[in-house]
Design a protein around this motif. Sequence first.
Motif, PDB file in Angstrom:
ATOM      1  N   TYR A 176       0.811  -1.218   0.000  1.00  0.00           N
ATOM      2  CA  TYR A 176       0.000   0.000   0.000  1.00  0.00           C
ATOM      3  C   TYR A 176       0.845   1.268   0.000  1.00  0.00           C
ATOM      4  CZ  TYR A 176      -3.949  -3.036   0.935  1.00  0.00           C
ATOM      5  OH  TYR A 176      -4.894  -4.007   0.842  1.00  0.00           O
ATOM      6  N   PHE A 177       1.953   1.254   0.720  1.00  0.00           N
ATOM      7  CA  PHE A 177       2.755   2.462   0.839  1.00  0.00           C
ATOM      8  C   PHE A 177       3.327   2.899  -0.510  1.00  0.00           C
ATOM      9  CE2 PHE A 177       6.927   4.464   1.402  1.00  0.00           C
ATOM     10  CZ  PHE A 177       6.490   5.667   1.931  1.00  0.00           C
ATOM     11  N   VAL A 178       4.002   1.993  -1.211  1.00  0.00           N
ATOM     12  CA  VAL A 178       4.603   2.349  -2.507  1.00  0.00           C
ATOM     13  C   VAL A 178       3.504   2.702  -3.509  1.00  0.00           C
ATOM     14  CG1 VAL A 178       6.040   1.552  -4.433  1.00  0.00           C
ATOM     15  CG2 VAL A 178       6.674   0.980  -2.077  1.00  0.00           C
ATOM     16  N   THR A 179       2.412   1.949  -3.480  1.00  0.00           N
ATOM     17  CA  THR A 179       1.305   2.224  -4.409  1.00  0.00           C
ATOM     18  C   THR A 179       0.688   3.589  -4.130  1.00  0.00           C
ATOM     19  OG1 THR A 179       0.876  -0.135  -4.611  1.00  0.00           O
ATOM     20  CG2 THR A 179      -0.903   1.366  -5.274  1.00  0.00           C
ATOM     21  N   MET A 211      14.010  11.067  -6.449  1.00  0.00           N
ATOM     22  CA  MET A 211      14.984  10.370  -7.284  1.00  0.00           C
ATOM     23  C   MET A 211      15.822   9.398  -6.452  1.00  0.00           C
ATOM     24  SD  MET A 211      14.279  11.305 -10.234  1.00  0.00           S
ATOM     25  CE  MET A 211      13.801  12.597 -11.329  1.00  0.00           C
ATOM     26  N   LEU A 212      16.289   9.847  -5.286  1.00  0.00           N
ATOM     27  CA  LEU A 212      17.085   8.970  -4.428  1.00  0.00           C
ATOM     28  C   LEU A 212      16.262   7.777  -3.951  1.00  0.00           C
ATOM     29  CD1 LEU A 212      19.061  11.638  -2.380  1.00  0.00           C
ATOM     30  CD2 LEU A 212      19.986  10.077  -4.120  1.00  0.00           C
ATOM     31  N   ALA A 254      20.632  -3.613  -0.195  1.00  0.00           N
ATOM     32  CA  ALA A 254      20.611  -4.215   1.143  1.00  0.00           C
ATOM     33  C   ALA A 254      19.351  -3.746   1.857  1.00  0.00           C
ATOM     34  CB  ALA A 254      21.860  -3.792   1.922  1.00  0.00           C
ATOM     35  N   PRO A 255      18.948  -4.445   2.919  1.00  0.00           N
ATOM     36  CA  PRO A 255      17.745  -4.022   3.654  1.00  0.00           C
ATOM     37  C   PRO A 255      17.815  -2.571   4.137  1.00  0.00           C
ATOM     38  CG  PRO A 255      18.362  -6.237   4.315  1.00  0.00           C
ATOM     39  CD  PRO A 255      19.459  -5.733   3.415  1.00  0.00           C
ATOM     40  N   TRP A 256      18.987  -2.110   4.567  1.00  0.00           N
ATOM     41  CA  TRP A 256      19.092  -0.722   5.018  1.00  0.00           C
ATOM     42  C   TRP A 256      18.790   0.251   3.883  1.00  0.00           C
ATOM     43  CZ3 TRP A 256      22.322   2.569   2.580  1.00  0.00           C
ATOM     44  CH2 TRP A 256      23.402   2.031   1.874  1.00  0.00           C
ATOM     45  N   MET A 257      19.203  -0.113   2.657  1.00  0.00           N
ATOM     46  CA  MET A 257      18.940   0.763   1.515  1.00  0.00           C
ATOM     47  C   MET A 257      17.447   0.830   1.215  1.00  0.00           C
ATOM     48  SD  MET A 257      20.244   0.645  -2.434  1.00  0.00           S
ATOM     49  CE  MET A 257      21.902   1.188  -2.090  1.00  0.00           C
ATOM     50  N   ALA A 309      11.929   5.665   3.594  1.00  0.00           N
ATOM     51  CA  ALA A 309      11.896   6.941   4.328  1.00  0.00           C
ATOM     52  C   ALA A 309      11.974   8.118   3.354  1.00  0.00           C
ATOM     53  CB  ALA A 309      13.040   7.001   5.339  1.00  0.00           C
ATOM     54  N   LEU A 310      12.854   8.022   2.365  1.00  0.00           N
ATOM     55  CA  LEU A 310      12.963   9.091   1.361  1.00  0.00           C
ATOM     56  C   LEU A 310      11.693   9.209   0.527  1.00  0.00           C
ATOM     57  CD1 LEU A 310      16.652   8.594   0.188  1.00  0.00           C
ATOM     58  CD2 LEU A 310      15.703  10.630   1.306  1.00  0.00           C
ATOM     59  N   LEU A 311      11.056   8.059   0.246  1.00  0.00           N
ATOM     60  CA  LEU A 311       9.797   8.103  -0.492  1.00  0.00           C
ATOM     61  C   LEU A 311       8.710   8.780   0.343  1.00  0.00           C
ATOM     62  CD1 LEU A 311       8.445   7.358  -3.171  1.00  0.00           C
ATOM     63  CD2 LEU A 311       7.831   5.145  -2.151  1.00  0.00           C
ATOM     64  N   ALA A 312       8.720   8.553   1.643  1.00  0.00           N
ATOM     65  CA  ALA A 312       7.767   9.227   2.532  1.00  0.00           C
ATOM     66  C   ALA A 312       8.017  10.737   2.517  1.00  0.00           C
ATOM     67  CB  ALA A 312       7.877   8.674   3.952  1.00  0.00           C
ATOM     68  N   VAL A 313       9.274  11.132   2.598  1.00  0.00           N
ATOM     69  CA  VAL A 313       9.626  12.557   2.542  1.00  0.00           C
ATOM     70  C   VAL A 313       9.192  13.141   1.197  1.00  0.00           C
ATOM     71  CG1 VAL A 313      11.570  14.189   2.438  1.00  0.00           C
ATOM     72  CG2 VAL A 313      11.509  12.413   4.203  1.00  0.00           C
ATOM     73  N   ALA A 314       9.499  12.435   0.110  1.00  0.00           N
ATOM     74  CA  ALA A 314       9.127  12.910  -1.229  1.00  0.00           C
ATOM     75  C   ALA A 314       7.617  13.054  -1.363  1.00  0.00           C
ATOM     76  CB  ALA A 314       9.663  11.958  -2.296  1.00  0.00           C
TER      77      ALA A 314
END
Length: 181
Positions: free
Chosen positions: A88-91, A134-135, A145-148, A154-159
Amino acid sequence: MWNIPNTLTTFRLLLIPVFAVLFYLPYSWAFFAAAFIFWLASVTDILDGYLARKLEQSTPFGAFLDPVADKVMVSVALVMLATYYQNYFVTAAAIIIISREIVISALREWMAELGKRDDVAVSSLGKFKTAAQMLAIIGLIWQYAPWMINLSYALLAVATLLTVTSMVAYLHAAKAELTKS
């Protein structure tokens, strides 16, 4: 018409099918290669605008094509990521970001017809949104990796937050025109 900035923008458009094919290849290196192509497209986005200003090679064709190339590349990547991650989040982020791009493009076109395009010109908030976006997309494509992946979420949430915030700011800037009877 065919100067260095416009050639870079056209190159960015031509990278879209390359990116899509690489993303779906069944090889261990495919996600890295797709992320690299998306990164390369992002760099050409920065470079073509810089060169157009620096070399004084801005053209009507470039002014039209540059935002089209950006929006198509990002939209294709977001649709592919929403399909790949199936959460749901990415969508939701993809829907919000793509919808905002359509709304703001239409708003800018309409304001330009009124001779008020500068009222909804690209702002620094929009540039921060683009950088975070973009990032996030590069990280979600690469999946090193999982951290990435977590950092990319988190960056997608900020974006996404900046997407909504900048859309509200652009609509507020056009409020006087939008609310005329």
